[in-house]
Design a protein around this motif. Structure first.
Motif, short mmCIF file in Angstrom:
data_model
loop_
_atom_site.label_atom_id
_atom_site.label_comp_id
_atom_site.label_asym_id
_atom_site.label_seq_id
_atom_site.Cartn_x
_atom_site.Cartn_y
_atom_site.Cartn_z
N SER A 70 0.81 -1.20 0.00
CA SER A 70 0.00 0.00 0.00
C SER A 70 0.86 1.27 0.00
CB SER A 70 -0.99 -0.05 1.17
OG SER A 70 -2.02 0.89 0.99
N ALA A 95 -0.38 -3.98 -3.78
CA ALA A 95 -1.57 -3.15 -3.53
C ALA A 95 -1.24 -1.66 -3.53
CB ALA A 95 -2.28 -3.56 -2.24
N PRO A 97 -1.75 2.03 -3.84
CA PRO A 97 -2.93 2.89 -3.83
C PRO A 97 -2.82 3.97 -4.91
CG PRO A 97 -1.45 3.60 -2.11
CD PRO A 97 -0.81 2.38 -2.76
N ASP A 131 -9.48 -3.49 -5.76
CA ASP A 131 -8.84 -2.84 -4.61
C ASP A 131 -9.53 -1.51 -4.35
OD1 ASP A 131 -7.16 -1.45 -2.83
OD2 ASP A 131 -5.34 -2.33 -3.68
N TYR A 133 -8.59 0.96 -2.76
CA TYR A 133 -7.65 2.08 -2.79
C TYR A 133 -7.07 2.32 -4.19
CZ TYR A 133 -8.12 1.87 2.21
OH TYR A 133 -8.64 1.87 3.48
N HIS A 158 -7.80 -5.50 -1.10
CA HIS A 158 -6.57 -4.73 -0.87
C HIS A 158 -5.37 -5.61 -0.49
CE1 HIS A 158 -4.34 -1.07 -0.39
NE2 HIS A 158 -4.18 -1.21 0.91
N ASN A 160 -4.79 -7.54 2.02
CA ASN A 160 -4.44 -7.33 3.43
C ASN A 160 -5.26 -8.27 4.30
OD1 ASN A 160 -6.98 -6.18 3.30
ND2 ASN A 160 -6.34 -4.14 3.99
#
Length: 181
Positions: A70, A95, A97, A131, A133, A158, A160
């Motif tokens: 991220s 991932a 963002p 995702d 984000y 995401h 996670n």
């Protein structure tokens, strides 16, 4: 702050608020060969502070693989754009963002506008088609700009803990492939 130097094979760079218990990065950090960056704040991130934390971690590592998630992926991109970097084996960027997206945290404004130049080391971008984000799929464009291999996992969120990613054997496989590259 890193208390004592140690040789690490990988440096983890979590996203905003750090990777909590059960997150795949946290589970990797249980291995003494992994070293997590230690910025001043996980919740109020400042790009220069995170870059300095990355510098400190890489300085005590032995040509590590950077393992970012991220917001950490954007920290790696900003870090890698500087001259005279210490050697790293590669980067796993998971991932990413979209800094222009509606869900990008306002507190992470200093991470906006990451460099769009090739990374000076091998890299793999791992993304998801849903995702929250990265709703517009900006990760693919970052992968292309950075010269990264792109891996789309499909509709997996995401990547996670909330998306069900605790133990994640593929991460280890990808890290090992970067180490061998």
């Amino acid at each position: 702050m890193i208390d004592s130097p140690r040789t690490a094979a990988a440096v983890t760079v979590p996203g905003i608020d750090g990777s909590g218990p059960g997150h795949w990065q946290t589970l990797l950090d249980a291995d003494p060969a992994f070293l997590r960056i230690q910025p001043a704040s996980w919740s109020h991130p400042e790009r220069d502070d995170w870059i300095a934390a990355l510098d400190r971690a890489v300085a005590v590592a032995d040509r590590p693989v950077l393992v970012a998630h991220s917001l950490g992926t954007l920290a790696v991109a900003h870090w890698a754009a500087r001259p005279d970097l210490p050697p790293v084996a590669g980067a796993l960027l998971v991932a990413i963002p979209d800094p222009a997206g509606p869900a990008f945290p306002a507190t992470a404004g200093s991470f906006r506008e990451p460099p769009l130049t090739p990374l000076p080391f091998p890299s793999i971008v791992v993304a998801s088609t849903n995702d929250p984000y990265d709703p517009a799929g900006a990760a693919a464009g970052f992968a292309e700009a950075w010269g990264s291999r792109f891996l789309d996992l499909g509709d997996v969120g995401h990547i996670n803990t909330d998306a069900g990613y605790g133990e994640w054997p593929l991460a280890t496989t990808l890290i090992d492939s970067l180490r061998r590259a």
